[in-house]
Scaffold this active site. Structure first.
Site, short mmCIF file in Angstrom:
data_model
loop_
_atom_site.label_atom_id
_atom_site.label_comp_id
_atom_site.label_asym_id
_atom_site.label_seq_id
_atom_site.Cartn_x
_atom_site.Cartn_y
_atom_site.Cartn_z
CG HIS A 111 -43.10 17.85 24.45
ND1 HIS A 111 -44.28 18.05 24.12
CD2 HIS A 111 -42.66 17.44 23.10
CE1 HIS A 111 -44.71 18.17 23.05
NE2 HIS A 111 -43.69 17.70 22.23
CB SER A 112 -43.59 21.50 23.37
OG SER A 112 -44.05 22.36 22.78
#
Length: 253
Positions: free
Chosen positions: A92-93
């Protein structure tokens, strides 16, 4: 949602290695994990080195050595130490960078790479370089914050589909992120286009993937899935995200 074009896992079980973005730890996946485990899948949330909080036992100066390569090795070890054979790596991210770098290193152990509104590694470029100003402000902020990137404050989460309670939870749990991991450039052994991958775009954070991601999505091994939520779907839409993870891998739900 498009059907994945990678290996066929319909009806099978998967081992999900879940890696959160900047400032967050394994706890960020707390509402996603039960849905995956109830369906019978293996789930292995990861806290990257230097992100367990200020009292993590590391001596003064040790955090300076926590670079991108440290986080890549964290992910590789999460797979190898558990003896996973068909690992679905979820980044994520920020963690899209170390997770994608780890994916190319674990070879046949990789079942699929899933990037949740994530950055991707670009040869010679760091996470900070991907920011709107090329990373100058982030680098300065890290220097002035003792080598760490300070967590976001509540106002930074506006417009991301989060309730006040969800924002408070993220803010309360976030810790300063080791700055060297954000400024160390990525290094790739081969093209990411060779990996079976799904990119999950969270539309409240922008309607289109970055140019580099869009180019990879033109290839045969990358798929796009869109979620109508913000940048932190593990908080705003955990049940939907769990379903997306299972569907994009073809794993049984």
């Amino acid at each position: 949602m498009v059907a994945p074009r990678g290996r066929d896992y319909r009806g099978s079980m998967a081992d999900f290695v879940l890696v959160p973005g900047a400032w967050l730890g394994a706890w960020a996946w707390d509402e996603v994990v039960p849905r995956l485990r109830t369906a019978g899948h293996g789930v292995h949330p990861v806290t990257l080195t230097g992100l367990v909080g200020e009292d993590d036992g590391r001596a003064d100066g040790e955090h300076d050595a926590v670079g991108l390569e440290t986080h890549v090795q964290d992910v590789v070890r999460a797979v190898e130490d558990r003896g996973l054979k068909e690992a679905v790596l979820v980044g994520h991210s920020y963690s899209g960078i170390p997770v994608a770098m780890a994916a190319e290193r674990i070879g046949a152990r990789l079942a699929r790479l899933v990037l949740v509104d994530a950055e991707i590694p670009v040869e010679g470029r760091s996470f900070a370089n991907s920011l709107w100003d090329g990373g100058g402000m982030a680098a300065a902020a890290i220097r002035h914050n003792g080598g760490f990137w300070a967590p976001l404050i509540a106002e930074d989460f506006e417009g991301q589909g989060l309730s006040q309670q969800q924002v408070e939870r993220i803010v309360a749990g976030s810790v300063p992120h080791p700055g060297a991991s954000l400024t160390e450039p990525a290094s790739l052994a081969r093209s990411l286009s060779e990996l079976p991958a799904t990119y999950v775009k969270c539309l409240l954070d922008g309607p289109e993937p970055r140019t580099e991601v869009a180019e990879l999505l033109q290839g045969e091994r990358w798929d796009l899935v869109e979620m109508h939520t913000g940048h932190w779907p593990m908080f705003s839409r955990p049940q939907e995200l769990a379903r997306v993870l299972m569907e994009t891998t073809g794993a049984r739900s």
